[in-house]
Design a protein around this motif. Structure first.
Motif, mmCIF file in Angstrom:
data_model
loop_
_atom_site.group_PDB
_atom_site.id
_atom_site.type_symbol
_atom_site.label_atom_id
_atom_site.label_comp_id
_atom_site.label_asym_id
_atom_site.label_seq_id
_atom_site.Cartn_x
_atom_site.Cartn_y
_atom_site.Cartn_z
ATOM 1 N N VAL A 74 86.817 49.149 31.313
ATOM 2 C CA VAL A 74 86.115 50.347 30.840
ATOM 3 C C VAL A 74 84.768 49.967 30.231
ATOM 4 C CG1 VAL A 74 86.206 52.261 29.182
ATOM 5 C CG2 VAL A 74 88.238 51.671 30.527
ATOM 6 N N GLU A 75 84.733 48.920 29.428
ATOM 7 C CA GLU A 75 83.477 48.481 28.799
ATOM 8 C C GLU A 75 82.465 48.014 29.850
ATOM 9 O OE1 GLU A 75 82.537 48.857 25.705
ATOM 10 O OE2 GLU A 75 84.463 49.706 25.148
ATOM 11 N N GLY A 83 76.899 51.772 33.840
ATOM 12 C CA GLY A 83 76.610 53.184 34.063
ATOM 13 C C GLY A 83 77.555 53.809 35.069
ATOM 14 N N ARG A 133 76.942 46.832 41.964
ATOM 15 C CA ARG A 133 76.124 47.554 40.974
ATOM 16 C C ARG A 133 75.385 46.570 40.062
ATOM 17 N NH1 ARG A 133 72.914 51.615 39.617
ATOM 18 N NH2 ARG A 133 73.222 52.289 37.475
ATOM 19 N N GLN A 174 87.631 56.924 37.497
ATOM 20 C CA GLN A 174 88.378 58.160 37.682
ATOM 21 C C GLN A 174 89.828 57.818 37.985
ATOM 22 O OE1 GLN A 174 86.262 60.125 40.849
ATOM 23 N NE2 GLN A 174 84.962 61.207 39.408
ATOM 24 N N ARG A 189 81.571 55.370 36.051
ATOM 25 C CA ARG A 189 82.685 56.095 35.442
ATOM 26 C C ARG A 189 83.944 55.832 36.257
ATOM 27 N NH1 ARG A 189 82.191 62.115 35.943
ATOM 28 N NH2 ARG A 189 84.016 61.982 37.222
ATOM 29 N N ALA A 207 78.475 44.396 27.734
ATOM 30 C CA ALA A 207 79.787 45.049 27.662
ATOM 31 C C ALA A 207 80.638 44.547 26.497
ATOM 32 C CB ALA A 207 80.542 44.837 28.971
ATOM 33 N N SER A 227 88.503 46.113 28.858
ATOM 34 C CA SER A 227 87.348 45.359 29.345
ATOM 35 C C SER A 227 86.764 46.005 30.585
ATOM 36 C CB SER A 227 87.746 43.911 29.654
ATOM 37 O OG SER A 227 88.145 43.241 28.481
ATOM 38 N N ALA A 249 82.387 48.952 33.034
ATOM 39 C CA ALA A 249 81.952 50.149 33.763
ATOM 40 C C ALA A 249 80.874 50.887 32.974
ATOM 41 C CB ALA A 249 83.142 51.066 34.028
ATOM 42 N N ASP A 250 81.093 51.027 31.685
ATOM 43 C CA ASP A 250 80.126 51.716 30.828
ATOM 44 C C ASP A 250 78.781 50.997 30.835
ATOM 45 O OD1 ASP A 250 79.461 53.812 28.928
ATOM 46 O OD2 ASP A 250 79.457 52.216 27.413
ATOM 47 N N ALA A 251 78.801 49.676 30.731
ATOM 48 C CA ALA A 251 77.555 48.901 30.729
ATOM 49 C C ALA A 251 76.815 49.030 32.061
ATOM 50 C CB ALA A 251 77.855 47.433 30.429
#
Length: 88
Positions: free
Chosen positions: A66-67, A73, A28, A77, A75, A43, A64, A69-71
């Motif tokens: 999670v941050e 885009g 990604r 699960q 998610r 992130a 980290s 992943a957020d940067a």
């Protein structure tokens, strides 16, 4: 004088799910044309955290992951224990 050591991603991580997640994150990041450093800056984590996650080496804090992943885009699960034991 010795040459700098270059390492390749370790896809035989003792924690295969982390290696799989890291590989997805790396793909990604490349799709988004981001360097590891740029992603780390976005992130709010260190470049070595991004690298450790992508290569499936070392330890990376869940916060980290999670941050990052957020940067990207993405998610995360949760999985059940049964899903982790199912053959792929």
């Amino acid at each position: 004088m010795s040459q700098p050591r270059r390492s390749s991603p370790n896809r035989n991580s003792p924690v295969p799910e982390i290696a799989r997640i890291g590989e997805s994150f790396a793909e990604r990041r490349v799709q988004l044309h981001l360097t590891q450093q740029t992603l780390a800056d976005l992130a709010g984590v260190s470049r070595s955290s991004v690298q450790s996650l992508e290569y499936g080496t070392g330890s990376v804090k869940l916060a980290s992951v999670v941050e990052i992943a957020d940067a990207l885009g993405l998610r995360l699960q949760p999985m059940t224990i049964a899903e982790t034991k199912a053959p792929r």
